[in-house]
Scaffold this motif. Structure first.
Motif, PDB file in Angstrom:
ATOM      1  N   GLU A  85       0.714  -1.279   0.008  1.00 30.54           N
ATOM      2  CA  GLU A  85      -0.040   0.013   0.094  1.00 30.54           C
ATOM      3  C   GLU A  85       1.020   1.415  -0.056  1.00 30.54           C
ATOM      4  O   GLU A  85       0.591   2.287  -0.488  1.00 30.54           O
ATOM      5  N   ALA A  86       1.921   1.340   0.824  1.00 29.67           N
ATOM      6  CA  ALA A  86       2.786   2.325   0.833  1.00 29.67           C
ATOM      7  C   ALA A  86       3.525   2.566  -0.445  1.00 29.67           C
ATOM      8  O   ALA A  86       3.636   3.791  -0.932  1.00 29.67           O
ATOM      9  N   LEU A  87       3.807   1.523  -1.451  1.00 26.15           N
ATOM     10  CA  LEU A  87       4.167   1.827  -2.656  1.00 26.15           C
ATOM     11  C   LEU A  87       3.282   2.485  -3.355  1.00 26.15           C
ATOM     12  O   LEU A  87       3.736   3.540  -4.150  1.00 26.15           O
ATOM     13  N   GLN A  88       2.076   2.307  -3.503  1.00 27.76           N
ATOM     14  CA  GLN A  88       1.104   2.849  -4.382  1.00 27.76           C
ATOM     15  C   GLN A  88       0.719   4.354  -3.796  1.00 27.76           C
ATOM     16  O   GLN A  88       0.597   5.091  -4.699  1.00 27.76           O
ATOM     17  N   GLU A  89       0.975   4.536  -2.346  1.00 26.06           N
ATOM     18  CA  GLU A  89       0.498   5.786  -2.048  1.00 26.06           C
ATOM     19  C   GLU A  89       1.721   6.774  -2.585  1.00 26.06           C
ATOM     20  O   GLU A  89       1.574   7.881  -2.754  1.00 26.06           O
ATOM     21  N   ALA A  90       2.949   6.280  -2.585  1.00 18.62           N
ATOM     22  CA  ALA A  90       4.265   6.884  -3.035  1.00 18.62           C
ATOM     23  C   ALA A  90       3.891   7.469  -4.356  1.00 18.62           C
ATOM     24  O   ALA A  90       4.237   8.822  -4.794  1.00 18.62           O
ATOM     25  N   VAL A  91       3.369   6.573  -5.222  1.00 17.02           N
ATOM     26  CA  VAL A  91       3.168   6.843  -6.805  1.00 17.02           C
ATOM     27  C   VAL A  91       2.154   7.952  -6.594  1.00 17.02           C
ATOM     28  O   VAL A  91       2.483   8.982  -7.464  1.00 17.02           O
ATOM     29  N   THR A  92       1.103   7.999  -5.910  1.00 17.59           N
ATOM     30  CA  THR A  92       0.044   9.014  -5.929  1.00 17.59           C
ATOM     31  C   THR A  92       0.631  10.028  -5.581  1.00 17.59           C
ATOM     32  O   THR A  92       0.244  11.411  -6.011  1.00 17.59           O
ATOM     33  N   LEU A  93       1.731  10.435  -4.491  1.00 18.79           N
ATOM     34  CA  LEU A  93       2.168  11.514  -4.092  1.00 18.79           C
ATOM     35  C   LEU A  93       3.167  11.945  -4.989  1.00 18.79           C
ATOM     36  O   LEU A  93       3.807  13.186  -4.471  1.00 18.79           O
ATOM     37  N   GLY A  94       3.656  11.293  -5.850  1.00 21.54           N
ATOM     38  CA  GLY A  94       4.670  11.517  -6.956  1.00 21.54           C
ATOM     39  C   GLY A  94       6.037  11.631  -6.328  1.00 21.54           C
ATOM     40  O   GLY A  94       6.782  12.366  -6.754  1.00 21.54           O
ATOM     41  N   THR A  95       6.248  10.864  -5.258  1.00 19.57           N
ATOM     42  CA  THR A  95       7.681  10.479  -5.127  1.00 19.57           C
ATOM     43  C   THR A  95       8.200   8.963  -5.443  1.00 19.57           C
ATOM     44  O   THR A  95       7.233   8.119  -5.417  1.00 19.57           O
ATOM     45  N   ASP A  96       9.505   8.807  -5.697  1.00 21.68           N
ATOM     46  CA  ASP A  96       9.727   7.473  -6.049  1.00 21.68           C
ATOM     47  C   ASP A  96      10.471   6.734  -4.931  1.00 21.68           C
ATOM     48  O   ASP A  96      11.364   5.734  -5.178  1.00 21.68           O
ATOM     49  N   VAL A  97      10.658   7.750  -3.893  1.00 21.55           N
ATOM     50  CA  VAL A  97      11.200   7.043  -2.699  1.00 21.55           C
ATOM     51  C   VAL A  97      10.258   6.431  -1.406  1.00 21.55           C
ATOM     52  O   VAL A  97       9.688   7.536  -0.813  1.00 21.55           O
ATOM     53  N   VAL A  98      10.371   5.412  -1.223  1.00 17.99           N
ATOM     54  CA  VAL A  98       9.883   4.986   0.175  1.00 17.99           C
ATOM     55  C   VAL A  98      10.888   4.464   1.395  1.00 17.99           C
ATOM     56  O   VAL A  98      11.774   3.818   0.981  1.00 17.99           O
ATOM     57  N   VAL A  99      10.923   5.223   2.150  1.00 16.06           N
ATOM     58  CA  VAL A  99      11.777   4.992   3.421  1.00 16.06           C
ATOM     59  C   VAL A  99      11.399   3.700   3.984  1.00 16.06           C
ATOM     60  O   VAL A  99      10.013   3.627   4.694  1.00 16.06           O
ATOM     61  N   LEU A 100      12.112   2.666   4.280  1.00 16.87           N
ATOM     62  CA  LEU A 100      11.904   1.506   4.876  1.00 16.87           C
ATOM     63  C   LEU A 100      12.451   1.683   6.462  1.00 16.87           C
ATOM     64  O   LEU A 100      13.705   1.487   6.545  1.00 16.87           O
ATOM     65  N   ARG A 123       9.669  -9.770  -0.742  1.00 19.02           N
ATOM     66  CA  ARG A 123       8.445  -9.858  -1.256  1.00 19.02           C
ATOM     67  C   ARG A 123       7.766  -8.635  -1.924  1.00 19.02           C
ATOM     68  O   ARG A 123       7.073  -8.791  -2.755  1.00 19.02           O
ATOM     69  N   ILE A 124       8.490  -7.357  -1.526  1.00 20.13           N
ATOM     70  CA  ILE A 124       7.948  -6.079  -1.970  1.00 20.13           C
ATOM     71  C   ILE A 124       8.718  -5.526  -3.276  1.00 20.13           C
ATOM     72  O   ILE A 124       8.148  -4.468  -3.896  1.00 20.13           O
ATOM     73  N   VAL A 125       9.937  -6.025  -3.198  1.00 25.07           N
ATOM     74  CA  VAL A 125      10.677  -5.596  -4.522  1.00 25.07           C
ATOM     75  C   VAL A 125      10.144  -5.666  -5.969  1.00 25.07           C
ATOM     76  O   VAL A 125      10.233  -4.832  -6.653  1.00 25.07           O
ATOM     77  N   PRO A 126       9.521  -6.581  -6.312  1.00 26.65           N
ATOM     78  CA  PRO A 126       8.780  -7.041  -7.451  1.00 26.65           C
ATOM     79  C   PRO A 126       8.200  -5.812  -7.801  1.00 26.65           C
ATOM     80  O   PRO A 126       7.890  -5.168  -9.099  1.00 26.65           O
ATOM     81  N   ARG A 127       7.046  -5.565  -7.148  1.00 25.17           N
ATOM     82  CA  ARG A 127       6.033  -4.450  -7.077  1.00 25.17           C
ATOM     83  C   ARG A 127       6.733  -3.222  -7.006  1.00 25.17           C
ATOM     84  O   ARG A 127       6.226  -2.240  -7.954  1.00 25.17           O
ATOM     85  N   ALA A 128       7.582  -2.832  -6.317  1.00 24.47           N
ATOM     86  CA  ALA A 128       8.443  -1.592  -6.326  1.00 24.47           C
ATOM     87  C   ALA A 128       8.912  -1.271  -7.703  1.00 24.47           C
ATOM     88  O   ALA A 128       8.866  -0.306  -8.279  1.00 24.47           O
ATOM     89  N   SER A 129       9.686  -2.396  -8.276  1.00 20.76           N
ATOM     90  CA  SER A 129      10.319  -2.350  -9.497  1.00 20.76           C
ATOM     91  C   SER A 129       9.245  -1.992 -10.787  1.00 20.76           C
ATOM     92  O   SER A 129       9.383  -1.006 -11.319  1.00 20.76           O
ATOM     93  N   GLU A 130       8.076  -2.466 -10.497  1.00 22.40           N
ATOM     94  CA  GLU A 130       7.106  -2.380 -11.678  1.00 22.40           C
ATOM     95  C   GLU A 130       6.535  -0.880 -11.435  1.00 22.40           C
ATOM     96  O   GLU A 130       6.206  -0.159 -12.569  1.00 22.40           O
ATOM     97  N   LEU A 131       6.318  -0.583 -10.159  1.00 23.39           N
ATOM     98  CA  LEU A 131       6.040   0.806 -10.115  1.00 23.39           C
ATOM     99  C   LEU A 131       7.037   1.933 -10.263  1.00 23.39           C
ATOM    100  O   LEU A 131       6.624   3.384 -10.079  1.00 23.39           O
ATOM    101  N   GLY A 132       8.214   1.711 -10.445  1.00 24.20           N
ATOM    102  CA  GLY A 132       9.274   2.701 -10.545  1.00 24.20           C
ATOM    103  C   GLY A 132       9.486   3.363  -9.053  1.00 24.20           C
ATOM    104  O   GLY A 132       9.917   4.475  -9.036  1.00 24.20           O
ATOM    105  N   VAL A 133       9.179   2.698  -7.753  1.00 21.66           N
ATOM    106  CA  VAL A 133       9.328   3.298  -6.809  1.00 21.66           C
ATOM    107  C   VAL A 133      10.662   2.647  -6.135  1.00 21.66           C
ATOM    108  O   VAL A 133      10.936   1.405  -6.207  1.00 21.66           O
ATOM    109  N   ARG A 134      11.681   3.378  -5.507  1.00 20.31           N
ATOM    110  CA  ARG A 134      12.877   3.000  -4.960  1.00 20.31           C
ATOM    111  C   ARG A 134      12.573   2.565  -3.428  1.00 20.31           C
ATOM    112  O   ARG A 134      12.226   3.596  -2.755  1.00 20.31           O
ATOM    113  N   LEU A 135      13.076   1.766  -2.973  1.00 16.97           N
ATOM    114  CA  LEU A 135      13.254   1.267  -1.482  1.00 16.97           C
ATOM    115  C   LEU A 135      14.472   1.710  -0.853  1.00 16.97           C
ATOM    116  O   LEU A 135      15.119   1.173  -1.130  1.00 16.97           O
TER     117      LEU A 135
END
Lengths: 270, 270
Positions: A85-100, A123-135
């Motif tokens: 969910e956090a990954l999706q929120e990052a996309v909506t907010l226009g950032t490509d970095v999610v801090v873990l 487990r979350i890397v594949p989805r992050a990669s699809e979304l262009g979000v960096r962990l």
């Protein structure tokens, strides 16, 4: 003229909401803001994204995913779902970095908790990669090893990150958490392009409070310019977030805090 | 029958003096006591030595030398002189181990402070060697890096110790300070015969206080048996000190605290 890299992590102005923080940043001439999921949820995800967009700011990062360790399978799966969910929120907010912030010890088992961080991340890397979000794995100060992050050094964070592509999994360099580590300069060099976020705040001596006693730059023991030079030498060109957990700072007027932050940043950090 | 390795570090019963602590230990059937210089000075060095001798106890270690960093030459020399005195006190007390808490940041300069630890240690090694006193560097938890010890990991302590003969300079393995370190098991193996002291106390979660919130074994997150197995596998056969900085424990009857310590030690540590 405010340095183009400076970002207010909204934790520094914890008592105001997203809308007000965005407007304080915009008024001060900042280019960036770092957001946290709780206040974003309070104001509304869409509303937060719209407020940022309207202000002309960009979102430097979203805090926080992580908290993987769990003492049962169901909780572990819930933690994964929350991260997705956090990954999706990052996309909506226009950032490509999610801090873990990876999470503390669950069920009294440090080793298993550390394995769950590795597994949860995978487990979350594949989805992050699809979304262009960096962990961005954030190693926390060892004083938080029990309750917030079993990942406590840059070396450990990089050992975990390096199992994944460098464009998807990296680290946060946070001065408060890392300044004490004799290996930190070597590890920042090692991190190289995996530095996805750089956060600054000072370490007060004596520390007034474990969680809420962090300091404005210049009020403690950290040599910020040396950190900045190290992350820049490693290749980092992104925003620099000021993130301060401090009860006294939270009690002050946010515009005043931001003005002080800008002055300290110019004088001590860059 | 109390395990022959168990030692009360007198910090665990901080509010009573040397004479009373010695008598509590002897009454409880302990074989060892770990002493601190301040209470020894208060009771008298010779008197402390006599009290220990008369009780049949042995002194497992003397805390503490160290505190090398200084922001001027005069203070640095005074620190060296103080360390040389500590060595002599150890001899008088009949222990061959002086614990070094190396000192925090002096004059705002972390790197120089770390160099001063290296230099200060080198200055006292010859005298320690002459006296047959072993110097045990204690890496402290990074939460104390600013004010008590710029030496914060076992790897760092061993890097410093390994410049000197293994019979003169070694380390303290203290569970409270080291449990969070992902490298600790490898570093304990590396330490081998340089482990001069093994101290136990628990890490409470949440931590009630930075300095005075340490816990009785079993009250926190540390896996003691694993630590004990690691130090024993590394070759350590010496006493095991229980050293607890805890305001609540200090407020209790010392005999009661020692009885609880013995029970927890048998059940959880060995």
């Amino acid at each position: 003229m405010v340095d183009g890299r400076l970002s207010l992590n909204q934790k520094t102005t914890d008592r105001i909401g997203v809308a007000e923080a965005v407007s304080v940043c915009a008024d001060a001439g900042l280019g960036w803001i770092g957001l946290w999921r709780d206040p974003v949820a309070t104001f509304g995800l869409r509303e937060s994204a719209d407020a940022v967009m309207a202000s002309g700011l960009r979102v430097s990062s979203l805090c926080r995913g992580g908290f993987f360790p769990a003492d049962n399978e169901e909780q572990f799966e819930a933690n994964i779902a929350d991260n997705l969910e956090a990954l999706q929120e990052a996309v909506t907010l226009g950032t490509d970095v999610v801090v873990l912030v990876c999470g503390g010890i669950a069920g009294g088992d440090l080793d298993r908790s550390r394995r769950q961080v590795v597994e949860g991340l995978a487990r979350i890397v594949p989805r992050a990669s699809e979304l262009g979000v960096r962990l961005a794995i954030e190693p926390l100060h060892p004083v938080f090893a029990a309750d917030r992050s079993v990942v406590v050094t840059m070396a450990q964070a990089l050992d975990i990150a390096e199992e994944h592509p460098p464009e998807v999994v990296g680290v946060v360099v946070d001065t408060f958490h890392l300044w004490w580590d004799p290996e930190i300069w070597a590890q920042i060099r090692r991190a190289g392009s995996r530095i996805f976020s750089y956060q600054v705040c000072d370490y007060l001596d004596p520390l007034p409070d474990i969680l809420l006693g962090r300091g404005m730059m210049g009020d403690g023991v950290i040599e910020f310019r040396r950190f900045t030079e190290a992350v820049v030498a490693a290749g980092y060109e992104g925003p620099i977030e000021v993130e301060i957990f401090n009860d006294e700072i939270w009690g002050r007027d946010a515009s005043e805090v931001v003005a002080e932050m800008i002055e300290r940043f110019d004088r001590l950090v860059i």
